[in-house]
Design a protein around this motif. Structure first.
Motif, PDB file in Angstrom:
ATOM      1  N   ALA A  29       0.821  -1.217   0.000  1.00  0.00           N
ATOM      2  CA  ALA A  29       0.000   0.000   0.000  1.00  0.00           C
ATOM      3  C   ALA A  29       0.850   1.260   0.000  1.00  0.00           C
ATOM      4  O   ALA A  29       0.306   2.367  -0.053  1.00  0.00           O
ATOM      5  CB  ALA A  29      -0.927  -0.003   1.212  1.00  0.00           C
ATOM      6  N   GLY A  30       2.175   1.098   0.111  1.00  0.00           N
ATOM      7  CA  GLY A  30       3.071   2.238  -0.001  1.00  0.00           C
ATOM      8  C   GLY A  30       3.722   2.683   1.292  1.00  0.00           C
ATOM      9  O   GLY A  30       4.472   3.655   1.302  1.00  0.00           O
TER      10      GLY A  30
ATOM     11  N   GLU B 241       7.416   1.266  -8.562  1.00  0.00           N
ATOM     12  CA  GLU B 241       7.991   1.892  -7.369  1.00  0.00           C
ATOM     13  C   GLU B 241       7.962   0.938  -6.176  1.00  0.00           C
ATOM     14  O   GLU B 241       8.953   0.789  -5.452  1.00  0.00           O
ATOM     15  CB  GLU B 241       7.205   3.158  -7.024  1.00  0.00           C
ATOM     16  N   ARG B 242       6.823   0.240  -5.969  1.00  0.00           N
ATOM     17  CA  ARG B 242       6.690  -0.653  -4.819  1.00  0.00           C
ATOM     18  C   ARG B 242       7.661  -1.835  -4.918  1.00  0.00           C
ATOM     19  O   ARG B 242       8.253  -2.259  -3.924  1.00  0.00           O
ATOM     20  CB  ARG B 242       5.251  -1.175  -4.708  1.00  0.00           C
ATOM     21  N   MET B 243       7.829  -2.369  -6.097  1.00  0.00           N
ATOM     22  CA  MET B 243       8.719  -3.511  -6.261  1.00  0.00           C
ATOM     23  C   MET B 243      10.178  -3.120  -6.079  1.00  0.00           C
ATOM     24  O   MET B 243      10.977  -3.875  -5.522  1.00  0.00           O
ATOM     25  CB  MET B 243       8.520  -4.153  -7.638  1.00  0.00           C
ATOM     26  N   LEU B 244      10.540  -1.914  -6.522  1.00  0.00           N
ATOM     27  CA  LEU B 244      11.917  -1.438  -6.318  1.00  0.00           C
ATOM     28  C   LEU B 244      12.203  -1.235  -4.832  1.00  0.00           C
ATOM     29  O   LEU B 244      13.306  -1.500  -4.360  1.00  0.00           O
ATOM     30  CB  LEU B 244      12.148  -0.140  -7.090  1.00  0.00           C
ATOM     31  N   LYS B 245      11.198  -0.741  -4.089  1.00  0.00           N
ATOM     32  CA  LYS B 245      11.383  -0.563  -2.643  1.00  0.00           C
ATOM     33  C   LYS B 245      11.373  -1.901  -1.908  1.00  0.00           C
ATOM     34  O   LYS B 245      12.022  -2.050  -0.870  1.00  0.00           O
ATOM     35  CB  LYS B 245      10.275   0.348  -2.090  1.00  0.00           C
TER      36      LYS B 245
ATOM     37  N   GLU C 100       1.587 -16.344 -10.571  1.00  0.00           N
ATOM     38  CA  GLU C 100       2.429 -15.695 -11.576  1.00  0.00           C
ATOM     39  C   GLU C 100       3.210 -14.550 -10.941  1.00  0.00           C
ATOM     40  O   GLU C 100       2.674 -13.766 -10.147  1.00  0.00           O
ATOM     41  CB  GLU C 100       1.553 -15.158 -12.717  1.00  0.00           C
ATOM     42  N   VAL C 101       4.477 -14.460 -11.278  1.00  0.00           N
ATOM     43  CA  VAL C 101       5.346 -13.435 -10.701  1.00  0.00           C
ATOM     44  C   VAL C 101       5.227 -12.159 -11.538  1.00  0.00           C
ATOM     45  O   VAL C 101       5.419 -12.187 -12.758  1.00  0.00           O
ATOM     46  CB  VAL C 101       6.816 -13.904 -10.680  1.00  0.00           C
ATOM     47  N   PRO C 102       4.919 -11.020 -10.922  1.00  0.00           N
ATOM     48  CA  PRO C 102       4.796  -9.763 -11.679  1.00  0.00           C
ATOM     49  C   PRO C 102       6.104  -9.407 -12.380  1.00  0.00           C
ATOM     50  O   PRO C 102       7.194  -9.593 -11.833  1.00  0.00           O
ATOM     51  CB  PRO C 102       4.463  -8.734 -10.593  1.00  0.00           C
ATOM     52  N   ALA C 103       5.986  -8.881 -13.579  1.00  0.00           N
ATOM     53  CA  ALA C 103       7.169  -8.502 -14.362  1.00  0.00           C
ATOM     54  C   ALA C 103       7.961  -7.416 -13.648  1.00  0.00           C
ATOM     55  O   ALA C 103       9.198  -7.386 -13.727  1.00  0.00           O
ATOM     56  CB  ALA C 103       6.740  -8.034 -15.747  1.00  0.00           C
ATOM     57  N   GLN C 104       7.275  -6.511 -12.957  1.00  0.00           N
ATOM     58  CA  GLN C 104       7.959  -5.437 -12.239  1.00  0.00           C
ATOM     59  C   GLN C 104       8.839  -6.008 -11.114  1.00  0.00           C
ATOM     60  O   GLN C 104       9.911  -5.478 -10.824  1.00  0.00           O
ATOM     61  CB  GLN C 104       6.944  -4.454 -11.635  1.00  0.00           C
ATOM     62  N   LEU C 105       8.382  -7.100 -10.477  1.00  0.00           N
ATOM     63  CA  LEU C 105       9.165  -7.721  -9.408  1.00  0.00           C
ATOM     64  C   LEU C 105      10.405  -8.405  -9.986  1.00  0.00           C
ATOM     65  O   LEU C 105      11.495  -8.327  -9.400  1.00  0.00           O
ATOM     66  CB  LEU C 105       8.302  -8.734  -8.648  1.00  0.00           C
ATOM     67  N   VAL C 106      10.246  -9.052 -11.126  1.00  0.00           N
ATOM     68  CA  VAL C 106      11.393  -9.707 -11.782  1.00  0.00           C
ATOM     69  C   VAL C 106      12.448  -8.664 -12.150  1.00  0.00           C
ATOM     70  O   VAL C 106      13.649  -8.859 -11.915  1.00  0.00           O
ATOM     71  CB  VAL C 106      10.930 -10.482 -13.025  1.00  0.00           C
ATOM     72  N   ALA C 107      12.006  -7.538 -12.705  1.00  0.00           N
ATOM     73  CA  ALA C 107      12.948  -6.486 -13.104  1.00  0.00           C
ATOM     74  C   ALA C 107      13.674  -5.912 -11.896  1.00  0.00           C
ATOM     75  O   ALA C 107      14.896  -5.690 -11.916  1.00  0.00           O
ATOM     76  CB  ALA C 107      12.201  -5.384 -13.847  1.00  0.00           C
ATOM     77  N   ALA C 108      12.939  -5.675 -10.808  1.00  0.00           N
ATOM     78  CA  ALA C 108      13.557  -5.119  -9.603  1.00  0.00           C
ATOM     79  C   ALA C 108      14.535  -6.107  -8.976  1.00  0.00           C
ATOM     80  O   ALA C 108      15.597  -5.723  -8.481  1.00  0.00           O
ATOM     81  CB  ALA C 108      12.473  -4.742  -8.594  1.00  0.00           C
TER      82      ALA C 108
END
Length: 312
Positions: free
Chosen positions: A41-42, A73-77, A93-101
């Motif tokens: 939630a941030g 932003e959330r996945m990078l943090k 399924e693993v979010p693409a943003q999480l894989v990138a981070a």
């Protein structure tokens, strides 16, 4: 303290490595596991970044409602250089943003088909066992009637010979010479043998014998909770030994106080029988039956009765 990494989790829980392979050897320093719902939630003010992060259906369902900017932003943090790993449960399924981070920060992303609650419980039990405080003590650990008895004493006092006699009487050897002890819970000490000397017993004059080979698989066990310490010491005529059993001594091992008995050693004493009876008596005490206390109460009653008779 043992070192645990994400690679150990992969091998022990058959986890699938999704990304962040370069971080699989980061040390896991705590058995606490975090489910970062409020972080999704941030709110990252109190984010426990050094814990394993576990994402289940709830966290990922909420994540899907975020905007693309917030997702990134959330996945990078969530992925920091201190995070030992992030685990996705239920085979989701693993979010693409999480894989990138994870690739950017080197945080391993793992996936398991097991449900979130069950996976969290299994991981916690495993980490608590592996990360528990540990020490090694010179002695012999034997399972006597279900009581884990740690036999201690100076070198050459007869610990191993006593253990051999106990094994011949049907009890089970856990460790000889060196006992590895882990405090797996607040008041629980688990003893086991170092891998190098497992099932082995050293008898002066005979050398090293393999207890399992000689007496069978029923004569050994891999680990046992330590409930009683018996210290063997050479008989000292100047020392006053407890003859009633009312004195209660303890030995502090790591953070646990373990009941301790001191047994003097002299020619003619059958130590195996004495220790066997000590274990049985300890078991009775845990059931509320204390022979020494009963005798003391009887003696007090007799003395008080005699005093009344004298008064009358």
């Amino acid at each position: 303290m043992a070192k645990v990494t994400a690679n150990d989790l992969i091998e022990n829980f058959q986890l699938e490595l999704i990304s962040g392979e370069e971080g699989i050897y980061r040390p896991i320093a705590t058995s606490d596991i975090s489910r970062p719902g409020i972080e999704m939630a941030g709110f990252f003010t109190y984010y426990p970044a050094n814990r394993l992060q576990l994402l289940g259906r709830t966290e990922l369902s909420f994540f899907e409602q975020l905007s693309e900017i917030d997702k990134k932003e959330r996945m990078l943090k969530l992925c920091t250089y201190d995070t030992p790993g992030i685990i996705i449960s239920r085979g989701l399924e693993v979010p693409a943003q999480l894989v990138a981070a994870s690739e950017e920060k080197g945080v391993p992303i793992l996936r398991s088909p097991v449900t979130t609650t069950r996976l969290s419980s299994r991981l916690t039990n495993y980490l608590e066992s592996k990360l528990a405080p540990m020490t090694a003590i010179h002695g012999v650990l034997v399972d006597i009637y279900g009581i884990g008895v740690l036999i201690m004493g100076a070198s050459g006092v007869g610990k191993s010979e006593t253990a051999l006699d106990l094994v011949r009487r049907g009890h089970r050897l856990v460790a000889d010479d060196s006992v590895e002890i882990r405090q797996e819970h607040e008041d629980t000490l688990i003893g086991r043998s170092p891998e190098l000397i497992k099932h082995l017993l050293e008898i002066r004059g005979l050398g090293i014998i393999n207890v399992m080979t000689l007496f069978g698989a029923g004569a050994i066990r891999p680990f046992k909770r330590i409930a009683l310490v018996i210290n063997l010491e050479l008989w000292d005529q100047k020392k006053a030994y407890d003859r009633l059993g009312l004195e209660e001594d303890t030995l502090k091992i790591i953070d646990v106080d373990v009941p301790k008995l001191t047994v003097p050693v002299r020619p003619g004493r059958n130590l195996a029988v004495i220790i066997e009876v000590a274990a049985m008596n300890f078991r009775l005490k845990r059931l509320g039956i204390n022979a020494a206390q009963e005798f003391s109460e009887r003696l007090t009653d007799v003395i008080e009765e005699g005093d009344r008779d004298d008064y009358l």
